[in-house]
Write a protein that holds these residues in place. Structure first.
Motif, short mmCIF file in Angstrom:
data_model
loop_
_atom_site.label_atom_id
_atom_site.label_comp_id
_atom_site.label_asym_id
_atom_site.label_seq_id
_atom_site.Cartn_x
_atom_site.Cartn_y
_atom_site.Cartn_z
N ASP A 84 3.38 -3.33 -8.04
CA ASP A 84 4.47 -3.47 -7.08
C ASP A 84 5.43 -4.59 -7.48
N HIS A 87 1.61 10.33 -11.01
CA HIS A 87 2.59 10.35 -9.92
C HIS A 87 2.56 9.01 -9.18
N PRO A 88 3.71 8.37 -8.96
CA PRO A 88 3.72 7.03 -8.36
C PRO A 88 3.26 6.98 -6.90
N ASP A 89 3.37 8.10 -6.18
CA ASP A 89 2.98 8.10 -4.77
C ASP A 89 1.69 8.85 -4.51
N ASN A 90 1.41 9.87 -5.32
CA ASN A 90 0.20 10.68 -5.16
C ASN A 90 -0.53 10.77 -6.50
N ASN A 103 0.57 -0.84 -4.60
CA ASN A 103 0.98 0.20 -5.54
C ASN A 103 -0.09 1.28 -5.53
N PRO A 104 0.26 2.52 -5.20
CA PRO A 104 -0.75 3.58 -5.06
C PRO A 104 -1.58 3.83 -6.32
#
Length: 207
Positions: A35, A8-11, A126-127
């Motif tokens: 990023d 997952h790109p955010d979590n 970038n997470p």
């Protein structure tokens, strides 16, 4: 073919981040979105992995590879940073910039530029990359994923796997990455010097 992890790109899922870290510790090369655009990364201290990474990219030891760091304090371990440079770094990190700085003795000699003793460093925003750096507890060595004789970076994880899946151990699918690489700023002189205009705004440095 390389494995593909859908993260997952955010979590980012911690289970997959830990598996990716194990692959890197085992000498693997990983393609992942940042990023800016896709990058190839490997373990900082793995000489064989570094040589493979250079072969995939088609670059020699005069080409700056980049240390991807968690934060400014980690940058200061691997590069000599004075007060002026620190203020500039603080204004632009994390973000799509790579900085050329004088390497400290913490950097293996084979990784710094052979004639200038400099190193490229960045703090990505970038997470997925940040989670991986946190799990590893040290910087990753990386380079923009541009294949030999090509001018544009790869941006799609399926294309990455199709083109170089036999040469790497893992492709991370965290969504498509951008087309623009980082903006490269040389901070070793009296004034900042623009080496490459990319996604980052160079006007932050008066350029």
């Amino acid at each position: 073919m390389s494995q593909i992890f859908h993260i997952h790109p955010d979590n980012p899922q911690l289970r997959l981040i830990r598996q990716a870290a194990q692959i890197i510790h085992g000498g693997g090369i990983v393609a992942l979105p940042t990023d800016s655009c896709f990058a190839l990364v490997c373990h900082l201290d793995d000489k064989a992995a570094v040589e493979r990474l250079r072969r995939i990219r088609g670059v020699d030891d005069k080409h700056h590879l980049t240390l991807l760091c968690r934060d400014l304090s980690e940058i200061a371990q691997y590069a000599k940073v004075d007060n002026r440079q620190y203020r500039l770094l603080k204004a632009a990190t994390p973000g799509p910039y790579t900085f050329i700085l004088e390497a400290t003795k913490e950097v293996p000699r084979r990784l710094s530029h052979p004639s200038r003793k400099t190193i490229g460093l960045r703090v990505p925003e970038n997470p997925i990359v940040l989670a991986l750096l946190e799990e590893l507890g040290q910087p990753l060595l990386g380079t923009t994923l541009i294949l030999p004789d090509e001018s544009e970076p790869l941006t799609d994880p399926d294309e990455v796997n199709a083109r170089i899946g036999r040469q790497i151990e893992l492709t991370i699918d965290g969504g498509a990455a951008g087309l623009e690489p980082t903006t490269v700023i040389d901070l070793t002189g009296a004034e900042p010097e623009l080496v490459r205009q990319g996604r980052g705004d160079a006007s932050l440095f008066g350029l």
